[in-house]
Write a protein that holds these residues in place. Structure first.
Motif, PDB file in Angstrom:
ATOM      1  N   VAL A 110       0.135  -0.367  -1.689  1.00  0.00           N
ATOM      2  CA  VAL A 110      -0.040  -1.593  -0.389  1.00  0.00           C
ATOM      3  C   VAL A 110      -0.280  -1.053   0.635  1.00  0.00           C
ATOM      4  N   THR A 111      -1.410  -1.699   1.121  1.00  0.00           N
ATOM      5  CA  THR A 111      -1.761  -1.361   2.622  1.00  0.00           C
ATOM      6  C   THR A 111      -1.618  -2.957   3.287  1.00  0.00           C
ATOM      7  N   PHE A 112      -0.866  -2.856   4.581  1.00  0.00           N
ATOM      8  CA  PHE A 112      -0.771  -4.462   5.126  1.00  0.00           C
ATOM      9  C   PHE A 112      -1.997  -4.411   6.161  1.00  0.00           C
ATOM     10  N   ASP A 113      -2.614  -5.399   6.126  1.00  0.00           N
ATOM     11  CA  ASP A 113      -3.764  -5.628   7.258  1.00  0.00           C
ATOM     12  C   ASP A 113      -3.262  -6.654   8.189  1.00  0.00           C
ATOM     13  N   VAL A 121      -4.102  -1.537  -4.057  1.00  0.00           N
ATOM     14  CA  VAL A 121      -5.127  -0.400  -4.857  1.00  0.00           C
ATOM     15  C   VAL A 121      -4.073  -0.088  -6.140  1.00  0.00           C
ATOM     16  N   SER A 122      -4.689   0.044  -7.320  1.00  0.00           N
ATOM     17  CA  SER A 122      -4.053   0.445  -8.409  1.00  0.00           C
ATOM     18  C   SER A 122      -5.098   0.886  -9.553  1.00  0.00           C
ATOM     19  N   HIS A 123      -4.547   1.607 -10.432  1.00  0.00           N
ATOM     20  CA  HIS A 123      -5.194   2.087 -11.587  1.00  0.00           C
ATOM     21  C   HIS A 123      -5.245   1.059 -12.543  1.00  0.00           C
ATOM     22  N   GLY A 124      -6.104   0.867 -13.654  1.00  0.00           N
ATOM     23  CA  GLY A 124      -6.082  -0.224 -14.380  1.00  0.00           C
ATOM     24  C   GLY A 124      -6.852   0.340 -15.937  1.00  0.00           C
ATOM     25  N   TYR A 150      -8.427  -1.005  -9.509  1.00  0.00           N
ATOM     26  CA  TYR A 150      -8.425  -2.210  -8.931  1.00  0.00           C
ATOM     27  C   TYR A 150      -8.036  -2.279  -7.345  1.00  0.00           C
ATOM     28  N   GLU A 151      -8.723  -3.198  -6.770  1.00  0.00           N
ATOM     29  CA  GLU A 151      -8.321  -3.441  -5.394  1.00  0.00           C
ATOM     30  C   GLU A 151      -8.023  -5.061  -5.318  1.00  0.00           C
ATOM     31  N   HIS A 152      -6.974  -5.449  -4.858  1.00  0.00           N
ATOM     32  CA  HIS A 152      -6.550  -7.065  -4.794  1.00  0.00           C
ATOM     33  C   HIS A 152      -6.162  -6.863  -3.411  1.00  0.00           C
ATOM     34  N   GLY A 153      -6.982  -8.150  -3.061  1.00  0.00           N
ATOM     35  CA  GLY A 153      -6.647  -8.778  -1.457  1.00  0.00           C
ATOM     36  C   GLY A 153      -5.415  -9.713  -1.799  1.00  0.00           C
ATOM     37  N   PHE A 154      -4.648  -9.471  -0.812  1.00  0.00           N
ATOM     38  CA  PHE A 154      -3.691 -10.707  -0.514  1.00  0.00           C
ATOM     39  C   PHE A 154      -3.505 -11.538   0.450  1.00  0.00           C
ATOM     40  N   ALA A 155      -3.095 -12.750   0.490  1.00  0.00           N
ATOM     41  CA  ALA A 155      -3.072 -13.540   1.580  1.00  0.00           C
ATOM     42  C   ALA A 155      -1.529 -14.429   1.445  1.00  0.00           C
ATOM     43  N   ARG A 156      -0.999 -14.184   2.365  1.00  0.00           N
ATOM     44  CA  ARG A 156       0.628 -15.059   2.529  1.00  0.00           C
ATOM     45  C   ARG A 156       0.133 -16.371   2.711  1.00  0.00           C
ATOM     46  N   TRP A 161       2.782 -15.129  -1.639  1.00  0.00           N
ATOM     47  CA  TRP A 161       1.631 -14.297  -1.559  1.00  0.00           C
ATOM     48  C   TRP A 161       0.744 -14.623  -2.712  1.00  0.00           C
ATOM     49  N   LYS A 162      -0.675 -14.777  -2.449  1.00  0.00           N
ATOM     50  CA  LYS A 162      -1.646 -15.068  -3.463  1.00  0.00           C
ATOM     51  C   LYS A 162      -2.768 -14.109  -3.286  1.00  0.00           C
ATOM     52  N   VAL A 163      -3.467 -13.984  -4.596  1.00  0.00           N
ATOM     53  CA  VAL A 163      -4.741 -12.942  -4.663  1.00  0.00           C
ATOM     54  C   VAL A 163      -5.868 -13.715  -4.131  1.00  0.00           C
ATOM     55  N   ASN A 164      -6.534 -13.225  -3.087  1.00  0.00           N
ATOM     56  CA  ASN A 164      -7.918 -13.909  -2.448  1.00  0.00           C
ATOM     57  C   ASN A 164      -8.951 -12.876  -2.794  1.00  0.00           C
ATOM     58  N   ALA A 165      -8.900 -11.994  -3.285  1.00  0.00           N
ATOM     59  CA  ALA A 165     -10.024 -10.913  -3.690  1.00  0.00           C
ATOM     60  C   ALA A 165      -9.502  -9.997  -4.873  1.00  0.00           C
ATOM     61  N   MET A 166     -10.468  -9.552  -5.421  1.00  0.00           N
ATOM     62  CA  MET A 166     -10.336  -8.617  -6.544  1.00  0.00           C
ATOM     63  C   MET A 166     -11.603  -8.212  -6.978  1.00  0.00           C
ATOM     64  N   THR A 167     -11.273  -6.669  -6.937  1.00  0.00           N
ATOM     65  CA  THR A 167     -12.405  -5.823  -7.225  1.00  0.00           C
ATOM     66  C   THR A 167     -11.913  -4.781  -8.588  1.00  0.00           C
ATOM     67  N   PHE A 168     -12.768  -4.839  -9.305  1.00  0.00           N
ATOM     68  CA  PHE A 168     -12.585  -3.859 -10.436  1.00  0.00           C
ATOM     69  C   PHE A 168     -13.857  -2.715 -10.452  1.00  0.00           C
TER      70      PHE A 168
END
Length: 185
Positions: A110-113, A121-124, A150-156, A161-168
């Motif tokens: 996890v990287t905080f923006d 970012v994680s392996h899937g 996977y790359e997930h964008g999270f928004a508080r 926390w909810k996922v607002n972006a998802m790339t595979f």
């Protein structure tokens, strides 16, 4: 030798894909970020569990109302911002009762923006089985599987926390594309 060459190609493609991923180490876990990071990992893992259980209401609950998705490495097209309900409709339309799936994510970083935004970012890995894929006219193989990042964008949000972006980004796949592309009955 053929298996060694295939394994080398898989490792090379995974290495190339990860080289383009920002901040592979993620941010250090501190007392201030421990709960937030654990919650993001829980959410990503719960999305997989919800998909595999075909619990679409649970799965939908982890997303903001709109989500930016990019599955182009797997299915082509262009990244898009769509209603989360449309994403769930696509998934539920493909992963019907006839199709069994197993999704797994590991190595979460996890990287905080900012205080209310983060990227994970994680392996899937995903495995799909559909008996009708094993029929000769459908390719003769009941399995399809894929590996990637996977790359997930999270928004508080006010609900957490909810996922607002998802790339595979797929790095390898094998098996019968019929199983991947065809909704079960």
């Amino acid at each position: 030798m053929k298996a060694l060459t295939a394994a080398t190609a898989l490792i090379t493609s995974a290495t190339i894909a990860l080289a383009d991923t920002p901040n592979l180490a993620g941010d250090p876990i501190t007392a201030d970020t421990l709960v937030d990071q654990a919650e993001m990992v829980r959410i990503a893992d719960a999305i997989d569990a919800g998909v595999d259980a075909k619990d679409w209401d649970l799965t939908r609950s982890f997303f903001t109302d709109e989500i930016t998705v990019d599955f182009t490495s797997l299915v082509g097209g262009e990244p898009a911002t769509i209603p989360a309900d449309a994403l769930i409709a696509e998934w539920s339309g493909n992963l019907t009762a006839e199709k069994t799936s197993f999704h797994l994510r590991v190595n979460h970083r996890v990287t905080f923006d900012g205080p209310d935004a983060a990227t994970m970012v994680s392996h899937g890995y995903a495995w799909n089985r559909m008996e009708s894929g094993g029929l000769p006219e459908n390719g003769g193989e009941a399995l399809w599987e894929v590996w990637g990042t996977y790359e997930h964008g999270f928004a508080r949000t006010e609900d957490g926390w909810k996922v607002n972006a998802m790339t595979f980004t797929a790095t390898a796949e094998r098996g019968n594309p019929f199983v991947r592309n065809t909704p079960g009955s």
